[in-house]
Write an enzyme that holds these catalytic residues in place. Sequence first.
Site, PDB file in Angstrom:
ATOM      1  N   LEU A 101       1.077  -1.107  -0.139  1.00 40.23           N
ATOM      2  CA  LEU A 101      -0.176  -0.194  -0.030  1.00 40.23           C
ATOM      3  C   LEU A 101       1.213   1.348  -0.574  1.00 40.23           C
ATOM      4  O   LEU A 101       1.627   1.501   0.386  1.00 40.23           O
ATOM      5  CB  LEU A 101      -1.582   0.098   1.018  1.00 40.23           C
ATOM      6  CG  LEU A 101      -1.890  -0.807   1.268  1.00 40.23           C
ATOM      7  CD1 LEU A 101      -2.615  -1.240   2.521  1.00 40.23           C
ATOM      8  CD2 LEU A 101      -2.448  -1.832  -0.088  1.00 40.23           C
ATOM      9  N   ARG A 135       1.798  15.997   6.009  1.00 37.35           N
ATOM     10  CA  ARG A 135       2.507  15.738   7.754  1.00 37.35           C
ATOM     11  C   ARG A 135       4.663  16.233   7.102  1.00 37.35           C
ATOM     12  O   ARG A 135       5.478  16.453   7.701  1.00 37.35           O
ATOM     13  CB  ARG A 135       1.980  15.227   8.542  1.00 37.35           C
ATOM     14  CG  ARG A 135       0.864  15.379   9.376  1.00 37.35           C
ATOM     15  CD  ARG A 135       0.899  14.348  10.529  1.00 37.35           C
ATOM     16  NE  ARG A 135       0.848  13.149   9.885  1.00 37.35           N
ATOM     17  CZ  ARG A 135       0.195  12.666  10.944  1.00 37.35           C
ATOM     18  NH1 ARG A 135       1.209  12.632  11.960  1.00 37.35           N
ATOM     19  NH2 ARG A 135      -0.100  11.184  10.386  1.00 37.35           N
ATOM     20  N   THR A 184      -7.799   1.730   5.149  1.00 42.05           N
ATOM     21  CA  THR A 184      -6.558   0.456   3.975  1.00 42.05           C
ATOM     22  C   THR A 184      -7.424  -0.891   3.819  1.00 42.05           C
ATOM     23  O   THR A 184      -7.441  -1.520   2.784  1.00 42.05           O
ATOM     24  CB  THR A 184      -5.582   0.061   5.168  1.00 42.05           C
ATOM     25  OG1 THR A 184      -6.737  -0.042   6.546  1.00 42.05           O
ATOM     26  CG2 THR A 184      -5.015   0.887   5.862  1.00 42.05           C
TER      27      THR A 184
END
Length: 458
Positions: A10, A17, A85
């Site tokens: 993934l 950030r 996810t």
Amino acid sequence: MTSPLSVIILAAGKGTRMQSAKPKVLQTLAGKSLLAHVLDTCNQLTVDETIIVHGFGGDQVKSEITNQYTQSSFTWVAQTEQLGTGHAVKVTLSDLPKSGKSLILYGDVPLVSCQTLAALKAANTDGMSMLTLTVDNPFGLGRIKRDQNGNIEAIVEQKDASADEQNIREINSGIYCVDNALLHKYLPELSNNNAQQEYYLTDIVKMAVADGITIVAIEPEHTFEIEGVNNRQQLASLERTWQRKVVADLQEAGVQFADPTRVDIRGSLSAGQDVFIDVNVVFEGDCTLGDNVYIEAGCVIKNAQIGNACYIKPYCVIDRADIGAGVDIGPFAHLRPDTVLSDNSKVGNFVEIKKSTIGQGSKVNHLSYIGDATVGTGVNVGAGVITCNYDGVNKSQTIIGDNAFIGSNASLVAPVTIGDTATIAAGSVITKDVDSSALAFGRARQVQKNDFQRPTKK
């Protein structure tokens, strides 16, 4: 028969950030991207298919990885919406085989080891295994909920956990090995009915428990194997953690560091016995050091092989060079790609060598440039000598025979050959071949004017 193994990575996150235009998985740790770390680890396993889920900056990710891994084949799947996810894995189903197993990994969790992944795969005997860790402070992480017999029954996310569940110290790493058949069964059934309104991959654990599947959990050898990167501080912290691990392994193998906290190894480094490395040395790519190598402060060494008993003085840059035994280098020397230094040769301060071979016992001691040259054995190259290898269009070769003596500040205009035991007078510009044992000089005759009057200010 071994079950086919797929890897799902993934890698779709933006990494807000990070405050970077570069996708998070392309940020670098120890000299290579986070995603490259994961891919290199997977390359140590027997993998039948690697599926990379991309999102933000997908074209950039594909381009960099494809150019880097020219001998590998990847299946690229786009996650156009960031819905959790579970959704990220779900978008791979059209490319995921119905049989076999899949390791589910993350492009921003770079340091999981091959040994851990192999153990995780072996632990999957009933359809699913997962990587967990017991920590002192589990805040913000999914908790592993077990029944009274110690069997895993669910994973509870921080925002959905009760007060009792928040006291659980075993946390979920997010890394799994799951039978593909179960992924095809469970992922379409995921719901986003939770506090985050996302499709949690963790919900497949509850589904597997309901089907009577025993889920096996293993823990990694090192905590850092499951640490992810979300900001610059975490990236810097993980970099230091990894450097400590690499240095500790080298110390166990017999390498001495002047200060183990002031060295960077951005690739792989193998070393023989009784090697000493001073402070602020940086290694990049694949480097090999022989026995009794001594490296002083501030050197940068890239993709180089350095033989036994070499001495490298401070602030040298060595890039794609092959260095024999007993060679003395520096300080402030620059060895550029395709430089070969033969045994017992010497390269001194402020010398630059590029695409050249320096023969056994030869010396280039001071302030010289040697490019596109072959230097024989026992040659002395004086201070300020240059090989004029470039005419503005083409590069040409300079050949210097054995035991030649090149006087200071000589310019050898290539293509040119200097014969064995030839002598080149200091300050000469040599444009023609020089025979063996001959003396050659090419400079204006010295003229002296007596009673010369210097100009005076008006």
